[in-house]
Write a protein that holds these residues in place. Structure first.
Motif, short mmCIF file in Angstrom:
data_model
loop_
_atom_site.label_atom_id
_atom_site.label_comp_id
_atom_site.label_asym_id
_atom_site.label_seq_id
_atom_site.Cartn_x
_atom_site.Cartn_y
_atom_site.Cartn_z
N GLN A 38 0.84 -1.20 0.00
CA GLN A 38 0.00 0.00 0.00
C GLN A 38 0.87 1.25 0.00
OE1 GLN A 38 -3.29 -0.22 -0.36
NE2 GLN A 38 -3.12 -2.47 -0.32
N VAL A 39 0.89 1.95 -1.15
CA VAL A 39 1.58 3.23 -1.27
C VAL A 39 0.66 4.20 -2.01
CG1 VAL A 39 3.90 2.26 -1.22
CG2 VAL A 39 2.70 2.43 -3.40
N ASP A 40 1.02 5.47 -2.01
CA ASP A 40 0.15 6.47 -2.63
C ASP A 40 0.15 6.29 -4.14
OD1 ASP A 40 2.26 8.78 -3.74
OD2 ASP A 40 2.99 7.66 -1.97
N GLU A 41 -0.97 6.64 -4.73
CA GLU A 41 -1.15 6.43 -6.17
C GLU A 41 -0.21 7.29 -7.00
OE1 GLU A 41 -2.93 4.24 -7.69
OE2 GLU A 41 -3.71 3.38 -5.81
N ALA A 42 0.13 8.47 -6.51
CA ALA A 42 1.03 9.34 -7.29
C ALA A 42 2.39 8.67 -7.48
CB ALA A 42 1.18 10.69 -6.57
N SER A 43 2.89 8.05 -6.44
CA SER A 43 4.19 7.37 -6.57
C SER A 43 4.09 6.21 -7.52
CB SER A 43 4.65 6.89 -5.19
OG SER A 43 4.83 7.98 -4.31
N LEU A 44 2.98 5.50 -7.49
CA LEU A 44 2.80 4.37 -8.41
C LEU A 44 2.74 4.85 -9.86
CD1 LEU A 44 0.25 2.09 -6.50
CD2 LEU A 44 2.68 1.70 -6.85
N GLU A 45 2.06 5.96 -10.08
CA GLU A 45 1.97 6.46 -11.45
C GLU A 45 3.33 6.89 -11.97
OE1 GLU A 45 -0.90 9.55 -11.35
OE2 GLU A 45 -2.61 8.20 -11.03
N ARG A 46 4.12 7.56 -11.13
CA ARG A 46 5.46 7.96 -11.56
C ARG A 46 6.32 6.73 -11.87
NH1 ARG A 46 4.81 11.81 -7.37
NH2 ARG A 46 6.05 10.50 -5.94
N LEU A 47 6.21 5.70 -11.04
CA LEU A 47 6.98 4.49 -11.28
C LEU A 47 6.55 3.81 -12.57
CD1 LEU A 47 9.01 2.32 -10.40
CD2 LEU A 47 7.18 1.25 -9.07
N ALA A 48 5.23 3.73 -12.82
CA ALA A 48 4.74 3.09 -14.03
C ALA A 48 5.20 3.84 -15.27
CB ALA A 48 3.21 3.00 -13.99
N GLU A 49 5.23 5.17 -15.18
CA GLU A 49 5.69 5.96 -16.31
C GLU A 49 7.16 5.72 -16.59
OE1 GLU A 49 5.75 10.68 -17.73
OE2 GLU A 49 4.89 10.08 -15.79
N LYS A 50 7.97 5.64 -15.53
CA LYS A 50 9.39 5.35 -15.73
C LYS A 50 9.60 3.98 -16.36
CE LYS A 50 11.18 8.18 -11.93
NZ LYS A 50 11.92 8.14 -10.63
N LEU A 51 8.83 3.00 -15.92
CA LEU A 51 8.99 1.65 -16.47
C LEU A 51 8.61 1.60 -17.94
CD1 LEU A 51 7.57 -0.53 -13.52
CD2 LEU A 51 9.95 -0.35 -14.26
N ASN A 52 7.66 2.43 -18.36
CA ASN A 52 7.20 2.39 -19.75
C ASN A 52 8.07 3.22 -20.69
OD1 ASN A 52 5.02 0.71 -19.15
ND2 ASN A 52 3.69 2.46 -18.62
N LYS A 53 8.64 4.31 -20.19
CA LYS A 53 9.32 5.24 -21.08
C LYS A 53 10.83 5.26 -20.92
CE LYS A 53 5.35 8.40 -21.30
NZ LYS A 53 4.89 9.79 -21.10
N GLU A 54 11.37 4.83 -19.79
CA GLU A 54 12.80 4.95 -19.55
C GLU A 54 13.43 3.57 -19.41
OE1 GLU A 54 13.43 7.30 -16.11
OE2 GLU A 54 12.19 8.99 -16.81
N ASP A 55 14.73 3.57 -19.61
CA ASP A 55 15.48 2.34 -19.35
C ASP A 55 15.55 2.11 -17.84
OD1 ASP A 55 15.93 1.91 -22.03
OD2 ASP A 55 17.83 3.03 -22.04
N PRO A 56 15.44 0.87 -17.41
CA PRO A 56 15.48 0.60 -15.96
C PRO A 56 16.85 0.91 -15.38
CG PRO A 56 15.56 -1.45 -17.20
CD PRO A 56 15.31 -0.35 -18.21
N THR A 57 16.83 1.43 -14.17
CA THR A 57 18.06 1.73 -13.44
C THR A 57 18.01 1.03 -12.09
OG1 THR A 57 17.11 3.71 -12.41
CG2 THR A 57 18.23 3.99 -14.55
N PRO A 58 19.17 0.86 -11.43
CA PRO A 58 19.14 0.22 -10.10
C PRO A 58 18.33 1.01 -9.08
CG PRO A 58 21.37 0.20 -11.01
CD PRO A 58 20.55 1.06 -11.92
N GLU A 59 18.16 2.33 -9.28
CA GLU A 59 17.48 3.16 -8.29
C GLU A 59 16.01 3.39 -8.62
OE1 GLU A 59 20.12 4.20 -10.07
OE2 GLU A 59 21.72 3.73 -8.64
N ILE A 60 15.44 2.64 -9.54
CA ILE A 60 14.09 2.94 -10.01
C ILE A 60 13.03 2.76 -8.92
CG2 ILE A 60 13.64 0.61 -10.86
CD1 ILE A 60 12.25 1.95 -13.29
N PHE A 61 13.28 1.85 -7.95
CA PHE A 61 12.29 1.60 -6.89
C PHE A 61 12.65 2.32 -5.58
CE2 PHE A 61 11.97 -2.20 -9.58
CZ PHE A 61 10.60 -2.23 -9.82
N ASP A 62 13.69 3.15 -5.58
CA ASP A 62 14.18 3.70 -4.32
C ASP A 62 13.14 4.56 -3.61
OD1 ASP A 62 16.47 2.38 -4.82
OD2 ASP A 62 17.78 4.14 -4.94
N ASP A 63 12.40 5.35 -4.36
CA ASP A 63 11.45 6.26 -3.73
C ASP A 63 10.37 5.47 -2.97
OD1 ASP A 63 10.19 8.82 -3.22
OD2 ASP A 63 8.67 8.18 -4.67
#
Length: 959
Positions: free
Chosen positions: A465-490
């Motif tokens: 359970q996390v806030d929806e805004a953080s989930l949306e930002r993460l989903a956008e990074k996964l779709n548009k950017e190359d994955p990085t080791p720090e992608i889940f840090d937030d």
């Protein structure tokens, strides 16, 4: 007429004369010789007549024999020449039987073995045989028969591959025996004071349930049944080893059977099953290990046997009396005073423990600590990166429904480390001109999407359970950017903050019994105790004169500076010195001291590791609670002068010094400062303990200060959390699936995959849990199963068990490399080599016949000596446990496992059972072509428990 009438008168006169003279003679005889003379006269007459008759009879017999001999030679025909020749041959001297002295084909074995045979025949047969006959042929036949049996035995043993027996069967038999004992203990846990017979009953009932076809209770508890079993077994062995002619000779067979059963096997099993002999053997085997002070005190505090404590106390009083009688002066008196104080402390511990046991105030140490003890505070970030602490927090989070948050945090840690590794590999390939970047990025993206789907998507169950805004930002990074080791840090930081601050999780965990158990496993729990009086006062069990020191790890690991700190020191250099043939390392410590006038002094002092060790023992005796905070780097027996090792030790000792000089430490324990100043002074260090005391006070470093970071664990053990992701050939998209399996197994306590069976794994042999689909070699798997059984790791969750297995594999492979199976085979070959076998035979010969004379049976040792031997054996066993093992499974679990194994060997009937199990396994391996398993089932079928269990099984089948 007158003449005629006078004749009767003369006759009467003559008659009277005869009677008169006769009576006179009788009277005179009686007067002369006494009233009993008549009996003597009759006896003399009887002897005279009897002697004459005997002389006549013997004279006639002699003459008759001479006459018959003359008649025989006179009238019988002459003897034929064939009979005379036969009689002459019989009268000739018997020719000696030639015996081939070759037995095994190896002269170094045959020579001592022949001596053993000779001594055995001399002391067990010849001493009574020569009272019956002087013929040597029987003894020679016996020797020839024994040698034939040994030749057959040697030939058969050479044809057997002993590696599976020593690496699998032997370990499995021991582990299964331990499992039965553990199950018996579990059945008796509800009883306050179980008796010996109750333990035996529970043990053999558990054996029936596990073996299902065999119960050895009659053989182990009844002397008559044991002798019958050995006779039957020896008769089978004689059938296999003796020539048919010797075996069918009943006299010879029964004779050898009794010697083998009652003269060899039964005394051997009696000795091997004696708990006191086993304890002495343990001490002898580990004689090179130094006695451990901390282990010794733990044994005294944990024992529930007043007899052991009384025996130790008596020895302490004896030593105190001796030390007080010494006439010493100067420096020696300080050494003696220190020894007396140590002995008085041990005496107090024994008396307190005895009083508690006798008063019935013995309670669970964990409950005492939770009720009265001030618990050490372990931060959440340390818990998350320590295997042992993480296990208890994982179980707690499962109870509270927060397991998804915890496993998300762990999975992200694994993903970050794996991604960093793969990106480093990709960069190195790009430098070398290889094109693999797109494939690597694709695999990383697949792994990141797997983590997202597993924990954060709407399909995830359970979902983090996390806030929806953080989930949306993460989903956008996964779709548009190359994955990085720090992608889940937030999101990981938010999950961490939630676990840290939510009252359901970490704050409540610190008040939960699981937290107390965690501290016990980390050896950071100090047990309070009662004085044994009725006043209810609580005292420190160690009797330390100082007050309690309660510091959290945050307090001690903080790097805050304090202007009031007047002393700073660090190890600047390391060297190797040689003094009178002794090589040791010397550490140069640079010390800075700030004076009140603002000036600063600098000097160097030189200390050996033994100086650090002695100083550490001094301060931990005075400030006992420092044991849970201040840890000295451990000793190393081999390669302790290696340059790399010395650099690592220098680094560890520097960390030790910095922790000692930490301002928070000084604030919490100001009386410690004079000890530190004295240690760092530029002078020769004066050890506070003698050589013996230092050996007794050798500390085993617990692992409370060795908290491993998960990322480091993944780097060093790529097959744990991120298995398959460190190799480019593996499919990285499988990581989330594998991690999900780990999580589900941890949450729902799913056991590891093993062949399906209708029988509970707890009710079968340990080797039945081997999975043939696993690539590890059999010896390593059996070793891990044995570790599982000794330390009862089945209660741990599956994630931790997998991690423990990987850590043990790394520990073993770090020692033996990847050729552990080859190492084991080589060791077995060495132990069964002719040189080693010859050494075993010589040791046996010298033990039973020292200087060629049969050893006398030693008297039973005094009870106090046996009790002290028990304490010494437990101390050594507990002291040799490596710190790495405690790091992996926990200090409390290690202690319980070792003491469980020790307690198992303190019951003679159970030791007999283990000896017979080893014997049966040995014979089944030696003669695989014969039906020994069926034979043992038949021999043990006499047990009433076996019949009762069979009836129970049949009744259940009918239902």
């Amino acid at each position: 007429m007158i003449w005629v009438t006078g004749i009767p008168r003369l006759t009467r006169t003559a008659s009277l004369s005869v009677w008169g003279w006769g009576g006179l003679g009788v009277v005179l005889f009686l007067i002369t010789f006494g009233p009993f003379a008549i009996f003597y006269l009759a006896f003399y007459i009887f002897c005279f007549v009897g002697g004459g008759f005997a002389v006549t009879l013997l004279f006639g017999k002699t003459n008759s024999e001479k006459h018959l001999e003359k008649c025989e030679h006179s009238y019988l025909p002459p003897t034929p020449t064939g009979i005379a020749k036969t009689l002459d041959e019989l009268k000739q001297e018997i020719k000696p039987i030639k015996i081939d002295r070759r037995l095994t084909g190896s002269n170094i074995i045959d020579e001592p073995l022949q001596q053993v045979i000779q001594f055995a025949l001399r002391d067990y047969i010849q001493y009574w045989y020569y009272t019956l006959s002087e013929e040597e042929s029987f003894l020679l036949e016996i020797r020839q028969t024994v040698q034939n049996a040994l030749v057959q035995f040697s030939t058969r043993s050479k044809e057997v591959d002993w590696q599976p027996y020593f690496t699998t069967r032997l370990v499995d038999d021991f582990a299964t025996h331990l499992r039965i004992f553990r199950k018996a203990q579990e059945r008796l846990n509800e009883k306050d004071d179980p008796k010996q017979q109750e333990l035996l009953d529970a043990f053999f009932e558990a054996e029936v349930e596990m073996e299902r076809k065999i119960c050895r209770d009659m053989v182990c508890t009844s002397h008559k049944d044991e002798e019958g079993f050995l006779r039957d077994l020896c008769e089978v062995l004689l059938y296999l080893l003796l020539p048919p002619g010797d075996f069918h000779n009943k006299n010879m067979r029964y004779f050898l059977r009794e010697i083998l059963a009652r003269g060899v096997l039964l005394p051997l099993i009696n000795q091997l099953s004696d708990p006191d002999y086993i304890n002495q053997f343990v001490i002898w085997m580990l004689r090179d290990s130094s006695c451990n002070y901390e282990a010794f005190m733990n044994i005294l505090k944990l024992t529930d046997k007043p007899a052991e404590l009384e025996a130790v106390k008596d020895k302490v009083l004896e030593e105190l009396q001796y030390l007080r009688s010494l006439d010493t002066a100067g420096d020696d008196i300080n050494v003696i005073k220190n020894q007396i104080n140590s002995l008085l402390f041990v005496k107090k511990v024994c008396e307190t423990r005895i009083q508690r046991l006798q008063s019935g105030k013995e309670v669970d140490a964990l409950k005492l600590a939770a009720s009265f003890g001030k618990l050490c505070i372990i931060p959440l970030d340390h818990i998350l990166v320590h295997n042992i602490a993480l296990q208890f927090f994982m179980d707690y989070m499962q109870q509270m429904g927060g397991q998804a948050d915890l496993f998300f945090w762990l999975t992200v840690e694994g993903y970050r480390v794996t991604a960093q590794q793969q990106l480093e590999v990709m960069q190195s390939w790009q430098k070398d001109g290889k094109k693999q970047s797109s494939q690597t990025k694709g695999l990383l993206k697949a792994a990141a999407l797997g983590v997202y789907e597993q924990y954060l998507s709407e399909k995830a169950s359970p979902r983090v359970q996390v806030d929806e805004a953080s989930l949306e930002r993460l989903a956008e990074k996964l779709n548009k950017e190359d994955p990085t080791p720090e992608i889940f840090d937030d999101i990981q930081r938010k999950v961490y903050d939630m676990m840290l601050r939510d009252e359901r999780f970490y704050p409540s965990f610190r008040q939960h019994p699981l937290y107390v158990r965690m501290l016990a496993e980390l050896d950071m729990l100090k047990e309070p105790s009662y004085r044994g009086s009725d006043d209810g006062d609580v005292e420190s069990f160690n009797g330390s004169p100082t007050g309690s020191i309660n510091l959290s790890l945050d307090d001690l690991t903080s790097a805050a500076t304090d202007e009031s700190m007047q002393l700073h020191a660090f190890i600047s250099d390391t060297g190797v010195c040689n003094d009178h043939g002794k090589t040791y390392a010397l550490y140069a410590i640079t010390v800075f001291r700030k004076n009140p006038d603002g000036s600063e002094d600098t000097w160097k002092t030189y200390r050996r590791y033994s100086d650090f060790h002695d100083f550490h023992m001094r301060i931990t005796e005075q400030f006992e609670n420092l044991n849970s905070i201040l840890k000295l780097p451990g000793k190393k027996t081999f390669n302790n002068m290696d340059r790399d090792f010395l650099e690592r030790r220098k680094k560890d000792l520097n960390a030790y010094l910095q922790l000692l000089l930490n301002p928070e430490m000084v604030k919490a324990c100001p009386t410690l400062v004079p000890y530190v100043h004295d240690f760092l002074e530029n002078k020769a260090y004066s050890k506070g303990k003698g050589d013996f005391a230092r050996k007794m006070d050798t500390f085993v470093n617990p692992l409370r200060s060795s908290m491993r970071n998960v990322s480091n664990a993944v780097k060093s053990l790529p097959d744990s959390l991120a298995e398959g992701m460190t190799k480019m050939s593996d499919n990285m998209g499988r990581m989330s699936e594998r991690l999900g399996q780990d999580i589900k197994q941890s949450i729902f306590k799913v056991p590891p995959l093993i062949p399906k069976s209708d029988i509970d794994p707890e009710h079968c042999r340990v080797s039945a849990q081997l999975d043939d689909n696993v690539d590890d070699n059999i010896p390593l798997r059996v070793m891990l199963l044995l570790m599982d059984e000794v330390f009862d790791l089945k209660e741990r969750n599956q994630w931790l068990r997998r991690n423990i297995k990987n850590l043990l594999q790394q520990l073993i492979r770090a020692t033996y490399g990847d050729t552990i199976n080859r190492k084991i085979v080589d060791h077995v070959d060495f132990m069964t080599s002719p040189e080693q076998v010859a050494d075993y035979v010589k040791r046996f010969r010298d033990s039973y016949w020292p200087n060629g004379i049969l050893a006398e049976t030693p008297p039973r040792r005094d009870k106090n000596i046996r009790m002290r031997t028990r304490v010494a054996a437990k101390t050594i066993l507990l002291g040799i446990m490596p710190d790495e093992l405690k790091h992996i499974i926990g200090a409390d679990t290690t202690r319980k496992g070792i003491l469980r194994v020790f307690d198992m060997f303190q019951h003679q009937q159970l030791n007999r059972r283990l000896a017979y199990v080893f014997l049966e396994g040995f014979l089944e391996t030696m003669f695989p072509q014969y039906k020994f398993p069926e034979l043992f089932i038949k021999l043990h079928s006499r047990s009433p428990r076996m019949r009762t269990f069979s009836q129970k099984v049949r009744s259940l089948q009918k239902r």
